[in-house]
Write an enzyme that holds these catalytic residues in place. Structure first.
Site, mmCIF file in Angstrom:
data_model
loop_
_atom_site.group_PDB
_atom_site.id
_atom_site.type_symbol
_atom_site.label_atom_id
_atom_site.label_comp_id
_atom_site.label_asym_id
_atom_site.label_seq_id
_atom_site.Cartn_x
_atom_site.Cartn_y
_atom_site.Cartn_z
ATOM 1 N N GLY A 1 -7.252 100.354 39.875
ATOM 2 C CA GLY A 1 -7.733 101.715 40.100
ATOM 3 C C GLY A 1 -9.206 101.915 39.804
ATOM 4 O O GLY A 1 -9.843 101.121 39.098
ATOM 5 N N THR B 1 1.380 103.042 42.582
ATOM 6 C CA THR B 1 1.858 101.935 41.757
ATOM 7 C C THR B 1 2.894 101.070 42.465
ATOM 8 O O THR B 1 2.929 99.848 42.269
ATOM 9 C CB THR B 1 2.442 102.490 40.450
ATOM 10 O OG1 THR B 1 3.367 103.550 40.740
ATOM 11 C CG2 THR B 1 1.340 103.036 39.551
ATOM 12 N N ASN C 1 7.781 108.508 30.037
ATOM 13 C CA ASN C 1 7.656 107.188 30.646
ATOM 14 C C ASN C 1 6.298 106.588 30.281
ATOM 15 O O ASN C 1 5.256 107.180 30.554
ATOM 16 C CB ASN C 1 7.796 107.340 32.171
ATOM 17 C CG ASN C 1 7.667 106.032 32.907
ATOM 18 O OD1 ASN C 1 7.588 104.959 32.310
ATOM 19 N ND2 ASN C 1 7.643 106.114 34.234
ATOM 20 N N HIS D 1 -34.799 106.364 16.142
ATOM 21 C CA HIS D 1 -34.781 106.790 14.750
ATOM 22 C C HIS D 1 -34.673 108.307 14.601
ATOM 23 O O HIS D 1 -34.974 109.072 15.501
ATOM 24 C CB HIS D 1 -36.014 106.268 14.009
ATOM 25 C CG HIS D 1 -37.325 106.596 14.647
ATOM 26 N ND1 HIS D 1 -37.836 105.912 15.723
ATOM 27 C CD2 HIS D 1 -38.223 107.551 14.346
ATOM 28 C CE1 HIS D 1 -39.000 106.427 16.057
ATOM 29 N NE2 HIS D 1 -39.257 107.427 15.241
#
Length: 400
Positions: free
Chosen positions: A9, A84, A167, A315
């Site tokens: 992805g 997926t 899940n 700094h």
């Protein structure tokens, strides 16, 4: 156990940190996010890794190579991120006939729980939360107090959750599931692996294995949470150069080639990576990483933050609860606010919308190559895009 790791992805919710590298390769402590996932998988029993790549794939390939910790690695390309299930379908070409595990490459799992998932199959990883309605919630058949119960289905972001188990995106599928990867589009227009889980639940007894720890690392503040987790396991060691006047308290790692100068106080857990320099007279505390080649200058305080490779804080500056991308350069006197005056949780922009992070303290998220002039002030929840500039004395209250 053959294991598919999803790492293709673009990570749009993690922008601007993923503008030029994939989310799984963002640093968490001393290694990329996906390396933590893979290390846990190997410890749990992975015998063959099939890594699905896409966006900026060469970064992932070059890190793992053909073998990783003596485990063979195969890379497959998901040319278009369609979901997926599609990613696992692409990976199935490299799988042998047999059961397999699928893991999200942008999630962290604790090893004992993942080992139980490897040994349980078919199974899905679950995690108990107080407010499950924002997640994919598992429908279970059995006592909610048990460590492992049978799963009968999953429902996305329900108004009335059927359980408090969500899940985790960790699955142990039977061999038959390799033939079930051709699924239709969901309401989101994606090919969802949860459809394969539903099919598996209808034909097999699927266990919900409870994870003790789990974290989905999808948004910038979750990268901080991931760093807090992994640095919490840090064992201190000093391999670089530490001045005799410097003070290191708690677990602090100073890698070979790093330099900690006089007057510096570092309160761990903290990690100072190779070629980084801290000080003189600087204060580093909280779960902080100073990345390779990074610099923390004189009179600087850095608290609970991530400085990626080459990031420099000039700094007399303050940085708290922030993420600085590669080669960021903060001019002297740059100050970061990390707390709202009203005490409310800090909001951050994700995909164009301001959302609550759930964190009372959060500073800024800075893309690669950003530069600030001297005495710049950055408000809590500000996001600066890759290559943005802030002028001397400028007060930044909105994203740039």
């Amino acid at each position: 156990m053959q294991t598919v790791v999803l790492a293709a992805g673009q990570g749009t919710r993690m922008r601007p940190l993923t503008a030029s590298r994939p989310k799984p390769m963002l640093p968490v402590g001393d290694r990329p996010l996906v390396a933590h996932t893979v290390d846990t998988a190997v410890d749990a029993g992975a015998s063959h890794l099939v890594v699905v790549v896409g966006y900026e794939a060469d970064d992932v390939r070059s890190y793992f190579g053909e073998t990783y910790r003596d485990v063979p690695v195969t890379f497959v390309v998901q040319a278009e991120q369609r979901g997926t299930a599609d990613a696992v379908r692409v990976a199935s070409e490299a799988l042998a006939d047999g059961p397999f595990v699928v893991l999200n490459g942008d999630a962290l799992y604790d090893t004992p729980s993942l080992r139980r998932l490897y040994e349980s199959g078919p199974a899905v990883g679950s995690y108990r939360v107080e407010n499950p309605s924002s997640y994919g919630v598992l429908i279970t058949d059995g006592s909610e107090e048990a460590d492992a119960v049978r799963v009968t289905g999953v429902i996305e972001k329900p108004a009335e959750p059927p359980s408090n188990r969500i899940n985790t995106g960790a699955y142990h599928f039977p061999a038959e599931a390799q033939s079930w990867l051709e699924v239709g589009e969901s309401e989101r227009g994606e090919l969802e692996l949860t459809d394969v889980l539903e099919r598996t639940c209808s034909e097999f007894a699927v266990s919900a294995v409870t994870f003790e720890r789990w974290l989905d690392v999808g948004r910038p503040w979750e990268l901080l949470a991931a760093t807090e987790w992994k640095l919490g396991d840090l064992d201190g060691r000093v391999e670089g150069e530490v001045h005799e006047d410097a003070i290191l308290e708690g677990p602090v790692v100073v890698e070979e080639g790093a330099t900690v100068r006089s007057g510096v106080v570092i309160e761990g857990p903290a990690l100072v990576r190779a070629r980084a320099t801290v000080g003189p007279n600087a204060y580093v505390r909280g779960a902080t990483v100073v990345g390779e080649g990074g610099k923390v200058g004189h009179g600087v305080e850095v608290k609970n933050s991530i400085l990626m490779e080459g990031a420099t804080v000039g700094h007399l500056s303050y940085v708290g609860d922030s993420v600085l991308g590669r080669d960021v350069n903060f001019g002297a006197g740059t100050k970061v606010a990390n707390l709202r005056h009203d005490g409310a949780d800090v909001k951050l922009t994700v995909k164009g919308e301001r959302v609550s992070t759930g964190r009372r303290k959060l500073g800024v998220v800075i893309g690669d190559g950003v530069k600030t002039g001297i005495n710049a002030s950055l408000n809590a929840g500000v996001v600066l895009s890759e290559g943005a500039t802030v002028g001397p004395g400028e007060v930044v209250t909105r994203d740039k």
